[in-house]
Scaffold this active site. Structure first.
Site, PDB file in Angstrom:
ATOM      1  N   ALA A 244       0.846  -1.189   0.000  1.00  0.00           N
ATOM      2  CA  ALA A 244       0.000   0.000   0.000  1.00  0.00           C
ATOM      3  C   ALA A 244       0.881   1.238   0.000  1.00  0.00           C
ATOM      4  O   ALA A 244       1.781   1.368   0.836  1.00  0.00           O
ATOM      5  CB  ALA A 244      -0.912  -0.001   1.221  1.00  0.00           C
ATOM      6  N   THR A 291       2.514  -2.135   4.356  1.00  0.00           N
ATOM      7  CA  THR A 291       2.642  -0.702   4.140  1.00  0.00           C
ATOM      8  C   THR A 291       3.929  -0.402   3.377  1.00  0.00           C
ATOM      9  O   THR A 291       4.887  -1.178   3.422  1.00  0.00           O
ATOM     10  CB  THR A 291       2.700   0.092   5.461  1.00  0.00           C
ATOM     11  OG1 THR A 291       3.975  -0.106   6.087  1.00  0.00           O
ATOM     12  CG2 THR A 291       1.588  -0.311   6.405  1.00  0.00           C
ATOM     13  N   ASP A 292       3.966   0.722   2.698  1.00  0.00           N
ATOM     14  CA  ASP A 292       5.241   1.237   2.235  1.00  0.00           C
ATOM     15  C   ASP A 292       5.996   1.754   3.462  1.00  0.00           C
ATOM     16  O   ASP A 292       5.480   1.766   4.582  1.00  0.00           O
ATOM     17  CB  ASP A 292       5.021   2.331   1.194  1.00  0.00           C
ATOM     18  CG  ASP A 292       6.198   2.495   0.231  1.00  0.00           C
ATOM     19  OD1 ASP A 292       7.313   2.032   0.560  1.00  0.00           O
ATOM     20  OD2 ASP A 292       6.010   3.085  -0.841  1.00  0.00           O
ATOM     21  N   ALA A 293       7.233   2.192   3.263  1.00  0.00           N
ATOM     22  CA  ALA A 293       8.089   2.589   4.376  1.00  0.00           C
ATOM     23  C   ALA A 293       7.420   3.658   5.245  1.00  0.00           C
ATOM     24  O   ALA A 293       6.919   4.654   4.749  1.00  0.00           O
ATOM     25  CB  ALA A 293       9.425   3.096   3.843  1.00  0.00           C
TER      26      ALA A 293
END
Length: 573
Positions: A244, A291-293
């Site tokens: 995401a 999640t992305d970072a």
């Protein structure tokens, strides 16, 4: 009621023993171990820059029970050693990820680059993308990596977007599907989970979710026909993971949540209407969402960290990418679980999705029989002759002649013996940046072909005598290697000084040839250039291939997309 995972269905397809391991493992976990499985930690060779602590790797696993790992940098031998250390010391085997979008170079410093998304698109041959996935998977597997955070399935709609300019495989859904599926087909020959990104889709705007909330402004109908079509294809074809992005999709969010105000719009990492309703229910995604970072501003600017750490899992993400301060973030997640922000049902569903992918790769069985630990002999595949041949083939097929309006080709040492070489890079010292060795590679290659090369130093506005310049220079070769990451919302050519002498003022004085070694849309700053090549990378095969094609020894086979003109009529002149 949110749709819960079915571990016997795609993309898991687990048998009874695999499902039993997942359920027994969850049942045996403490609250602390459950929370730990939700985190992927970022390891560096040196100080862990994101967790802000001085813990050893073993202490991180023992205290925080992490479920996944990613790392930054390192040679193949260093990376394999790190992963072996982590897997040996873990109670539950780790999901270990790398970002290989162009080949094994994303897994280790000495890995084999094959082709970026942009290069694959230009080649017009799915085998190039397939080889990129094949090499990525083989070199990752040799290191001990079992998860790949790629391919990027974003669609490049906006020519100003440099975030996915080179990573996107096309400017429309059909091309993106064709080339990303080929990439995945190549990767499927290795035992690696595939994670596509960045849901709900980057490429429509020019800003960077590393620096600001990303916004996909497409209408519901436009999204369904583009990004929705791409995601549905890959979900139907069994992709294991989706990442995401810290990207909002306002039109869809307002459709799914009537009355939603602009002030309440959140990125997909924190918006249940995107992470759960749209992705897991409407698109029927049964896999794992990460999640992305979490240090990116698209997430950090949304609310207090103590709220968005557990909030991401509550919204429908199953894993949280990277700590800020490890003890603090772990405490935020544990507190959110114990206070009911993350319900028991949501925690169990997330754990099933995470552990289910570990079971799919039979990591628990490999840990038991010792095969999870990799042998240094496996590293022989990294940079092997087979992979280098694929790199050379990709270079030949992808290098693109965008324009040659003055018909100045071919370059040759008889007419163009004395070459003035100009080199412009992007940011210095970043995570990703231009390579100072590039200039020397060009000088060496040109010299071996019979040219005399002088490198023009930037930083001055002094041009000197034009007639003297023409007497001493037979041709100009302009090289742009503008690479950057997370320091600007978009990257353009930046000159060394005001009206500096490397700017192509010389295009009508001597034959001038310009080459971009990364971004594809530099013509918006170089409209005066009459011969322009997109080459996508600076590996030796690309550099030799560019010169072969400029010299007419090999034909240009790549095809540019319409965005290379950057909407500028003069770029075509």
């Amino acid at each position: 009621m949110p749709k819960l995972v079915d571990l016997t269905a795609s993309p898991y397809n687990l048998d009874e023993s695999q499902v039993a391991w997942v359920e027994e493992t969850i049942a045996s976990m403490t609250d602390e171990e459950k929370v730990g499985q939700l985190f992927t930690n970022l390891f560096f060779f040196g100080k862990d820059a994101y967790s802000g602590n001085e813990l050893t790797n073993q202490e991180i696993m023992d205290r925080y029970h992490i479920g996944g790992a990613r790392y930054q940098g390192g040679t193949a031998a260093q990376v394999q050693g790190l992963i072996n250390e982590l897997q040996s010391g873990s109670k539950i085997p780790l999901m270990v990820a790398a970002n290989c979008d162009s080949g094994g170079n994303g897994a280790c410093n000495d890995g084999t680059y094959i082709a970026s998304g942009a290069q694959s698109e230009a080649a017009g041959d799915p085998s190039v993308a397939r080889n990129a996935g094949y090499v990525s998977g083989r070199e990752e597997s040799a290191l001990g990596v079992n998860t790949n955070f790629d391919p990027c399935v974003d669609i490049l709609f906006n020519w100003r977007n440099t975030i996915v300019n080179t990573r996107a495989y096309g400017t429309n859904a059909d091309d993106v599907i064709t080339y990303t599926q080929a990439y995945i087909d190549g990767m499927r020959e290795s035992d690696v989970n595939v994670c596509i990104k960045h849901f709900p889709g980057d490429g429509t705007e020019e800003r960077d979710q590393h620096l600001i909330l990303g916004v996909n402004e497409l209408s519901v109908e436009e999204w369904d026909a583009s990004f929705g079509k791409v995601y549905q294809h890959h979900i139907d074809n069994g992709v294991e993971m989706i990442m995401a992005g810290h990207i909002a999709l306002p039109a869809y969010q307002k459709k799914l949540v009537p009355g939603l105000q602009d002030s309440d719009i959140l990125p997909a990492t924190l918006a249940p209407e995107l992470a759960t309703t749209l992705l897991k229910e409407q698109l029927d995604f049964n896999g794992m969402l990460i999640t992305d970072a979490s240090h990116m501003l698209g997430m950090t600017s949304a609310m207090q960290r103590k709220d968005y750490v557990p909030g991401a899992i509550a919204a429908g993400c199953d894993m949280f990418l990277f700590f800020n301060q490890i003890d603090e973030d772990y405490g935020y997640m544990l507190d959110g679980y114990r206070k009911g922000v993350i319900t028991e049902e949501r925690m169990t569903d997330a754990l099933r999705r995470v552990l289910g992918l570990k079971a799919k790769r039979r990591l628990h069985e490999k840990k038991a029989d010792g095969t999870l630990i990799k042998d240094p002999k496996e590293l022989e595949v990294v940079g092997c002759e087979e992979h280098l041949a694929m790199r050379k083939d990709a270079a030949d097929k992808g290098i693109t002649l965008v324009k040659n309006t003055l018909d100045e080709l071919p370059l040759n040492p008889e007419q163009h013996r004395r070459i003035k070489l100009y080199y412009v890079a992007g940011e210095k010292g970043g995570i990703y940046s231009g390579n100072d060795q590039t200039v020397q590679l060009f000088v060496d290659e040109l010299t071996a072909r019979g040219y005399e090369v002088s490198v023009q130093e930037g930083g001055s506005r002094v041009k000197g005598s034009i007639e003297k310049y023409k007497q001493e220079t037979d041709a100009a070769l302009f090289i742009a290697e503008v690479i950057g990451y997370g320091a600007q919302n978009n990257y353009r050519i930046q000159w060394s000084a005001a009206m500096s002498n490397e700017i192509p003022w010389y295009v009508h004085e001597v034959p001038t040839f310009a080459v971009s070694l990364n971004f594809t849309t530099h013509l918006h700053d170089l409209t005066m250039v009459k011969c322009f090549v997109n080459a996508y990378n600076s590996n030796p095969d690309i550099i030799a291939g560019v010169l072969d094609k400029l010299e007419g020894k090999s034909e240009f086979k790549g095809t540019p997309n319409d965005l290379v003109w950057a909407g500028k009529w003069q770029a075509k002149l």
